[in-house]
Design an enzyme around this catalytic site. Structure first.
Site, PDB file in Angstrom:
ATOM      1  N   SER A  99     -32.725  53.760 -86.196  1.00  0.00           N
ATOM      2  CA  SER A  99     -33.070  52.812 -87.258  1.00  0.00           C
ATOM      3  C   SER A  99     -33.999  53.388 -88.322  1.00  0.00           C
ATOM      4  CB  SER A  99     -33.707  51.552 -86.655  1.00  0.00           C
ATOM      5  OG  SER A  99     -34.929  51.870 -86.023  1.00  0.00           O
TER       6      SER A  99
ATOM      7  N   THR B  92     -44.322  34.493 -68.157  1.00  0.00           N
ATOM      8  CA  THR B  92     -44.637  34.074 -66.786  1.00  0.00           C
ATOM      9  C   THR B  92     -44.970  32.590 -66.718  1.00  0.00           C
ATOM     10  OG1 THR B  92     -45.474  36.290 -66.257  1.00  0.00           O
ATOM     11  CG2 THR B  92     -46.166  34.482 -64.829  1.00  0.00           C
TER      12      THR B  92
ATOM     13  N   PRO C  71     -42.378  41.073 -75.713  1.00  0.00           N
ATOM     14  CA  PRO C  71     -43.695  41.731 -75.636  1.00  0.00           C
ATOM     15  C   PRO C  71     -44.618  41.027 -74.647  1.00  0.00           C
ATOM     16  CG  PRO C  71     -43.053  41.265 -77.911  1.00  0.00           C
ATOM     17  CD  PRO C  71     -42.100  40.518 -77.045  1.00  0.00           C
ATOM     18  N   PRO C  72     -45.658  41.710 -74.195  1.00  0.00           N
ATOM     19  CA  PRO C  72     -46.610  41.069 -73.275  1.00  0.00           C
ATOM     20  C   PRO C  72     -47.426  39.994 -73.975  1.00  0.00           C
ATOM     21  CG  PRO C  72     -47.294  43.322 -73.803  1.00  0.00           C
ATOM     22  CD  PRO C  72     -45.955  43.131 -74.421  1.00  0.00           C
ATOM     23  N   GLY C  73     -47.790  38.968 -73.216  1.00  0.00           N
ATOM     24  CA  GLY C  73     -48.688  37.947 -73.736  1.00  0.00           C
ATOM     25  C   GLY C  73     -48.039  36.833 -74.513  1.00  0.00           C
ATOM     26  N   ILE C  74     -46.686  36.728 -74.468  1.00  0.00           N
ATOM     27  CA  ILE C  74     -46.036  35.665 -75.243  1.00  0.00           C
ATOM     28  C   ILE C  74     -45.695  34.448 -74.380  1.00  0.00           C
ATOM     29  CG2 ILE C  74     -45.103  37.266 -76.945  1.00  0.00           C
ATOM     30  CD1 ILE C  74     -42.408  37.022 -75.549  1.00  0.00           C
ATOM     31  N   GLY C  75     -46.050  34.504 -73.088  1.00  0.00           N
ATOM     32  CA  GLY C  75     -45.880  33.321 -72.246  1.00  0.00           C
ATOM     33  C   GLY C  75     -44.668  33.335 -71.341  1.00  0.00           C
TER      34      GLY C  75
ATOM     35  N   LYS D  47     -39.423  43.312 -86.428  1.00  0.00           N
ATOM     36  CA  LYS D  47     -39.805  44.281 -87.455  1.00  0.00           C
ATOM     37  C   LYS D  47     -40.379  43.591 -88.689  1.00  0.00           C
ATOM     38  CE  LYS D  47     -36.552  47.849 -85.939  1.00  0.00           C
ATOM     39  NZ  LYS D  47     -35.331  48.619 -86.243  1.00  0.00           N
TER      40      LYS D  47
END
Length: 768
Positions: free
Chosen positions: A674, A356, A350-354, A717
């Site tokens: 799922s 880069t 996901p975005p924002g988890i570090g 999940k």
């Protein structure tokens, strides 16, 4: 009377509206020119009567009629002379020339032209143009553009001046033409000169033909060489301009592969034969510079200290264990086998988890240069491979630009947002990336612009992606994929206290201010002001708080802060989300909590079901994909096949009623198998009128025989369920091994059930 700098000219008459190059070498003339350039003023140009006179006295040494001209361009020659392109505007009468210090200054008046647009002038202009066209054809030394441009000119005076400037006549005769202000009379004079020149040209052609027929091949070669030599001498030898000399020096002093050096030497050879202002000269110069700037043999030495590398990775990032282990494994192998090629990783999450910032830390830990290539929105293959040199404005692709920026042939290269590439009629950039990321091919990666193989095998490639489903299978196959998951609230708390708060204090000038945000306040900030998989918004909110505190420091000189829960509303406004409460076990008919895995982390996927008059079918709404629709069909088949286990509230239910299942947030596409047991539970609830517990969520694929199959994204999940306030989840039995990925703090607060068949699910989900 007007006043302007004055430049004496030898053997050259300049006409109005004609761009003319002149060479300035005398000290006083250079001083005059430099002042005009510095002051951005025009120049008065006048012809010397005696060209051999080095220092004219201006007492009858200069013709009285000259021109006022603009400076268009200057080129400083290696011999300290200056080449100037000037464009004359008007004829002027030179009145008085004086020497002020080392510079020449003159007073002048602009000469007005007469009989400019009379019928007789038009007639003589046509006659002159017709003769001049024949003269040009006979001489054969002028470009076809000269005649085309003359045809477009509507000002007879301008046209006559252009024709006069191109006549092969003496400077004295051209000066006489310049001094004629009557346009009609000027036309007659030019016509006389053209007729005379055509007669001379005809005689010269006859003589040349006779002479050339008698010349043998050796004499002819000598003649041409001497002619070229004289032309170069007269023109200042273009091959020796500063840019070419600099390029030759760089080529000599740059370490290059043999084939690269040979190609560049051939290009330099072409360049030395061209005029510096030609378009092709600029193209070749740009190409040579682009190739020379690439790091063909420049390489940084790897820092193979595993302990130091581990400290750097742990210093900058919390968690991300698998990625850190992968880097340390690579360094260990590199230490044992220095000839090992580069690595190709893909960090997906996901975005924002570090992702880069982790790549930057990888580069630092290895002692390598870091370079970033943004692939988001790239749709043209040429952006990866570059444009061929035949195209106007061609340039290298993103990969070669990044290598130039890095300055070494073994950087850590971040391929950011590799899942955001798309294709169109210009090609598929993902296909171009196959060569970049294939260890068997990237040793000889060939950019269309560079047009020579470049070795990318030493580069440590790290790609990032939010959703690998958007990456083509061949491209995924070439990368070692590491799946990074969302952060739990406890991990976010640790990151905020250890990293984000300190960083925000430093960025906002609060490094020396004592700021404390207790854990309960930080939890409230995480729960009520941010709802995300990563920590990007959390960082943004902490920075906002620090800015507010910075204002208090400036206005009130406060040196210490200890935030309370009530302070959040003061600094950030009302809470953006309601705090999640533990969901109650009370049930609802047809409403089921499912779980989904998205590009931004795990989320709950609600299913709502009701029965309506119909004929025993299932209606689905909510922007569902084909796989999810098939899951609903499978679930319906399973339920119909097991009516004894799940007796309907009405024996004629499937004759008179239809089940409508809706998945909220209809604008968001949903797909995947799922949700199988979730859909089955909703159908059974509507069919039997049983209430479903609202404190439990589930995920798993259903088969027509009732088996519950494994799914992906278990950790995401479960984190999503915890974020939504759910304390119990149902997972497939085959996913039991995946629970090791679930953080211990979640395991201690949540109850996880495992199901082999739907019978196991039904025992847990319905209110008894």
């Amino acid at each position: 009377m007007l006043k302007a700098p004055f430049l004496p000219i030898r053997d050259l008459v300049i006409f109005p509206n004609v761009v003319t190059p002149i060479y300035v070498g005398r000290a006083n003339s250079i001083a005059t020119l430099e002042k005009a350039i510095a002051n951005k003023t025009k120049l008065v140009l006048g012809l010397q009567k005696d060209a051999s006179q080095e220092n004219p006295t201006f007492d009858g040494d200069i013709y009285e009629v000259g021109v006022i001209a603009n400076i268009v361009q200057i080129i400083r020659m290696p011999n300290n002379n200056i080449k100037v392109l000037v464009e004359a505007e008007d004829r002027v009468k030179i009145k008085n020339i004086e020497k002020e210090e080392n510079e020449y200054v003159t007073t002048y008046t602009v000469i007005k032209e007469t009989l400019k647009d009379s019928k007789e002038t038009e007639a003589i202009y046509r006659k002159v143009f017709t003769r001049f066209e024949k003269y040009v054809s006979m001489i054969g030394k002028f470009s076809s553009e000269l005649i085309l441009n003359l045809k477009k000119i509507e000002d007879y005076s301008n046209g006559l001046d252009i024709m006069a400037s191109n006549l092969n006549i003496s400077s004295e005769k051209k000066q006489e033409i310049l001094e004629i202000s009557n346009v009609r009379d000027r036309g007659y004079r030019i016509l006389d000169e053209i007729v005379a020149e055509m007669e001379i040209a005809s005689l010269e052609k006859t003589i040349d033909d006779k002479v050339k027929n008698k010349m043998n091949e050796a004499q002819r070669a000598y003649y041409l060489k001497e002619k070229i030599s004289v032309m170069k001498e007269e023109l200042g030898d273009f091959s020796q301009d500063d840019d070419v000399i600099e390029i030759v020096d760089r080529l000599k002093n740059t370490e290059l592969p043999k084939e690269v050096r040979e190609k560049l030497e051939a290009e330099v050879k072409k360049l030395t034969k061209m005029q510096p202002f030609s378009a092709e000269s600029s193209v070749i110069r740009n190409y040579i510079e682009a190739v020379l700037e690439l790091p063909w043999n420049s390489e940084t030495n790897d820092v193979l200290d595993l302990k130091k590398a581990s400290q750097i990775l742990e210093r900058d990032h919390y968690g991300l264990k698998d990625a850190k282990e992968k880097v340390l494994d690579y360094l260990a192998v590199k230490k044992l086998n220095p000839s090992m090629n580069g690595v190709i990783l893909c960090l997906s999450g996901p975005p924002g988890i570090g992702k880069t910032s982790l790549v930057k830390s990888i580069a630092e830990s290895m002692g390598r240069k870091f370079v970033r290539v943004s692939l988001g929105g790239v749709r043209d293959e040429a952006e990866i491979r570059g444009h061929r040199r035949t195209y106007v404005g061609s340039m290298p692709g993103k990969i070669m630009k990044a290598m130039k920026e890095a300055g070494t042939n073994n950087p850590v290269m971040l391929l950011d947002e590799i899942d955001k590439m798309s294709n169109d009629f210009k090609g598929d950039p993902a296909s171009a990336m196959l060569e970049v990321l294939d260890p068997e091919q990237n040793k000889n990666f060939e950019d269309h612009y560079i047009d020579m193989p470049f070795d990318l095998s030493k580069v440590f490639f790290v790609a990032t992606a939010n959703d690998l489903r958007n990456v083509s299978a061949p491209l995924r196959d070439r990368m070692d994929i590491l799946q990074l998951s969302s952060y739990t609230e406890f991990e976010k708390l640790h990151i905020a206290q250890k990293f984000l708060l300190k960083q925000a204090q430093k960025e906002n000038g609060l490094a020396n201010i004592d700021i404390k945000i207790p854990d309960k306040v930080m939890f409230k900030l995480i729960d009520e002001y941010t709802r995300e998989a990563g920590v990007r918004n959390l960082k943004r909110e902490i920075i906002t708080i620090c800015r507010k505190l910075a204002r208090e420091v400036v206005e009130k000189d406060t040196k210490k802060f200890n935030l309370k829960p009530t302070d959040l509303e003061k600094y950030l406004g009302k809470a953006k989300f309601r705090p999640e409460k533990s969901r109650k076990a009370t049930g609802k008919i047809g409403v089921v909590n499912g779980l989904a895995w998205t590009a931004v982390g795990g989320v709950t996927l609600d299913v709502q079901g009701v029965d309506t008059p119909g004929k025993g079918e299932v209606t689905l709404t909510g922007t569902l994909g084909n796989v999810m629709k098939e899951s609903a069909s499978v679930a319906m088949t399973y339920v119909k096949a097991n009516l004894k286990k799940y007796p309907p509230k009405d024996k004629d239910f499937f004759k008179d009623r239809t089940i409508h299942l809706h998945f909220p947030e209809g604008a968001t596409p949903k797909d995947g198998p799922s949700a199988g047991i979730t859909i089955t539970t909703a159908i059974v609830s509507v069919l039997t009128n049983k209430k479903v517990r609202q404190d439990i969520a589930m995920t798993g694929e259903i088969t027509i025989t009732g088996d519950v199959l494994a799914i992906g994204g278990v950790r995401e999940k479960v984190i999503g369920a915890h974020r939504a306030g759910i304390k119990e989840v149902i997972l497939p039995e085959d996913n039991r091994v995946d629970t090791d990925e679930i953080p211990d703090e979640l395991k201690s607060t949540m109850k996880i059930h495992f199901a082999k068949t739907y019978d196991d699910v039904s025992k847990l989900v319905f209110v008894k």
